[in-house]
Design a protein around this motif. Structure first.
Motif, short mmCIF file in Angstrom:
data_model
loop_
_atom_site.label_atom_id
_atom_site.label_comp_id
_atom_site.label_asym_id
_atom_site.label_seq_id
_atom_site.Cartn_x
_atom_site.Cartn_y
_atom_site.Cartn_z
N ASP A 143 -17.30 -25.68 8.80
CA ASP A 143 -16.54 -26.91 8.98
C ASP A 143 -15.58 -26.69 10.14
N GLY A 199 -9.60 -33.39 6.76
CA GLY A 199 -10.65 -33.13 5.77
C GLY A 199 -11.86 -32.46 6.39
N ASN A 213 -13.82 -25.34 -4.25
CA ASN A 213 -13.91 -26.78 -4.47
C ASN A 213 -15.00 -27.00 -5.50
N ARG A 265 -17.19 -29.28 -5.89
CA ARG A 265 -18.03 -30.38 -5.39
C ARG A 265 -18.65 -29.96 -4.07
N GLY A 272 -19.02 -30.25 0.05
CA GLY A 272 -18.04 -30.46 1.12
C GLY A 272 -18.38 -31.70 1.93
N ASP A 273 -17.37 -32.28 2.52
CA ASP A 273 -17.56 -33.39 3.46
C ASP A 273 -16.82 -32.99 4.73
N GLU A 320 -19.69 -30.94 5.48
CA GLU A 320 -20.74 -29.91 5.44
C GLU A 320 -22.05 -30.43 4.86
N1 GLY Z 1 -14.75 -30.12 4.49
C1 GLY Z 1 -13.93 -29.54 3.54
C2 GLY Z 1 -14.00 -30.09 2.19
O1 GLY Z 1 -14.89 -30.84 1.87
O2 GLY Z 1 -13.16 -29.76 1.38
#
Ligand code: GLY
Ligand code: AMP
Length: 424
Positions: A214, A228, A288, A290, A292-293, A295
């Motif tokens: 990321d 983010g 996390n 969940r 990734g956003d 990723e």
């Molecule tokens: N890109 C980092 C996250 O989803 O926490």
């Protein structure tokens, strides 16, 4: 089969798009979804907020949803999975207890300590004066983290003593993050290269997804405020096969086994944010609970296996024997954000040029349809994702598509996936 996906980001658009490709899936619902999921064939938005667990449970029951997937962390930390399971609904995600790995940094740090999982040295405080004394004694740089969920904003990298003292005062005395900041973690500052390592697990079996990197800072070269995520690429260049094995043995498996041993077996996607130091030694920065956003966007573009089948297997304790097939070509996802992100942003600006995009997939995030016109509706508006014969080729394709898309004040980083990219 009918699948419900909870969330409204570009990650959820990618997940819905990929789930819809499964020959086993007839209908995909996204709650609440966005302008992108509204336009995909076979995908429908339903107007239920991701945090409205009661309404989500009722919808899943009434519509006979076969599998629910959860994008963001809040519903998981609030116990959505427990509520679904209590009604006999199938959902792939961690229970409330297991989601503490993300929901409480204090829980995560103490858990890692108990299980010998490498992470930065830390101390935990609820009293301002003790936190202040500790900062003065240790000296900077230090990293100050709110214990609870703070929408990605609860981490301060303090380079000076004043910054560190200011951050703990904001959190412990100033109530900046409310309850989430009533306890702070202060930890040693780690240097190196960040890698995102995401796995699927049913509580026992573990299936690693392709690695990714990321780019969290707002500006090129790792400059500016933390966001983010402004873009991601897969695979992560720092992740050699031997490092992959080391991470599985020293970090991932001890985490999954440790959670099971403590009575909170973890099932779902588990995302481990790692710092790889100059000697190639990984330390956990965060868990996390969940995907990734952003990723997920390049990862899913590379996934050749049926994500629905994998998630259903994960949700029913049958992940053993499954494998992921990957397109070996690298993929890059470039986030286009609204002016002002990660601060306050303007909404409602018409987005143009999406029809002109070729050879890339645009996953929409903060967008909505206003009289059939796609307009901005959030900070991270979309993620342009492309794969190529090399990382450079994938970059060229993604940025060519980025060049066609426009709205007033749109902005993006120009170095996502760059070969010489050392900084985050
Ligand atoms: N890109 C980092 C996250 O989803 O926490
Ligand atoms: P977290 O939410 O804990 O991952 O923190 C957000 C970001 O802050 C991470 O992605 C890193 O870029 C940075 N960060 C967190 N912890 C540390 C640390 N101990 N040392 C250096 N950077 C950190």
């Amino acid at each position: 089969m009918k699948v419900m996906i909870i969330g409204s980001g570009s990650r959820e658009h990618a997940l819905a798009w990929k789930v819809r490709q499964s020959p086993l899936v007839q209908e995909v619902f996204v709650a609440p979804g966005n302008g992108g999921t509204a336009q995909e064939e076979g995908i429908s938005n339903i107007a239920i907020d991701a945090k409205d667990t009661d309404a989500l449970v009722s919808f899943a029951q009434d519509s006979r949803i076969d599998l629910t997937l959860v994008g963001p962390e809040d519903p998981l930390v609030q116990g959505l999975v427990d509520r679904f399971r209590a009604r006999g609904l199938t959902v792939f995600g961690p229970s409330q207890q297991a989601a503490q790995l993300e929901g409480s940094k204090n829980f995560a740090k103490a858990f890692m300590k108990r299980h010998g999982i490498p992470t930065a040295e830390y101390a935990s405080f609820t009293q301002l004066d003790s936190a202040e004394s500790w900062i003065r004694e240790k000296g900077t740089p230090l990293v100050i983290k709110a214990d609870g969920l703070a929408a990605g904003k609860g981490v301060v990298i303090a380079r000076t003593e004043d910054e560190a003292l200011g951050a703990v005062r904001d959190m412990l005395a100033g109530d900046v993050f409310g309850k989430a900041g009533s306890r702070v973690i202060i930890e040693e500052f780690l240097e190196g290269k960040e890698v995102s390592f995401i796995v699927m697990t049913d509580g026992k079996e573990v299936l690693p997804l392709a690695s990714s990197q990321d780019h969290k800072a707002r500006y090129d070269g790792g400059q500016g405020p933390n966001t983010g995520g402004m873009g991601a690429c897969s695979p992560a260049s720092a992740l050699t096969p031997s490092l992959h094995e080391h991470i599985m043995q020293q970090i991932i498996l001890p985490t999954v086994r440790g959670m099971e041993a403590e009575g909170h077996a973890y099932s779902g996607f588990l995302y481990v944010g790692l710092m790889i130091d100059s000697d190639s030694v990984p330390h956990v920065l965060e868990y996390n609970c969940r995907l990734g956003d952003p990723e997920t966007q390049p990862i899913l573009v590379r996934l050749e296996s049926d994500i629905f089948e994998l998630c259903l297997a994960g949700a029913t304790g049958k992940l053993g024997g499954h494998e992921c097939q990957w397109d070996p070509r690298p993929a890059v996802g470039v986030v286009m954000a609204a002016e002002g992100y990660p601060g306050a942003v303007k909404r409602g600006d018409p987005i143009t040029g999406l029809d002109a995009v070729e050879d890339a997939k645009v996953f929409l995030g903060g967008t909505t349809l206003r009289d059939d016109q796609l307009v901005t509706n959030g900070g991270r508006v979309l993620c342009v994702t492309a794969s190529g014969d090399s990382l450079q080729h994938a970059r060229e394709k993604a940025y060519k598509a980025v060049g066609k898309i426009h709205w007033k004040g749109c902005c993006f980083r120009s170095d996502i996936g760059a070969a010489n990219q050392q900084d985050n």
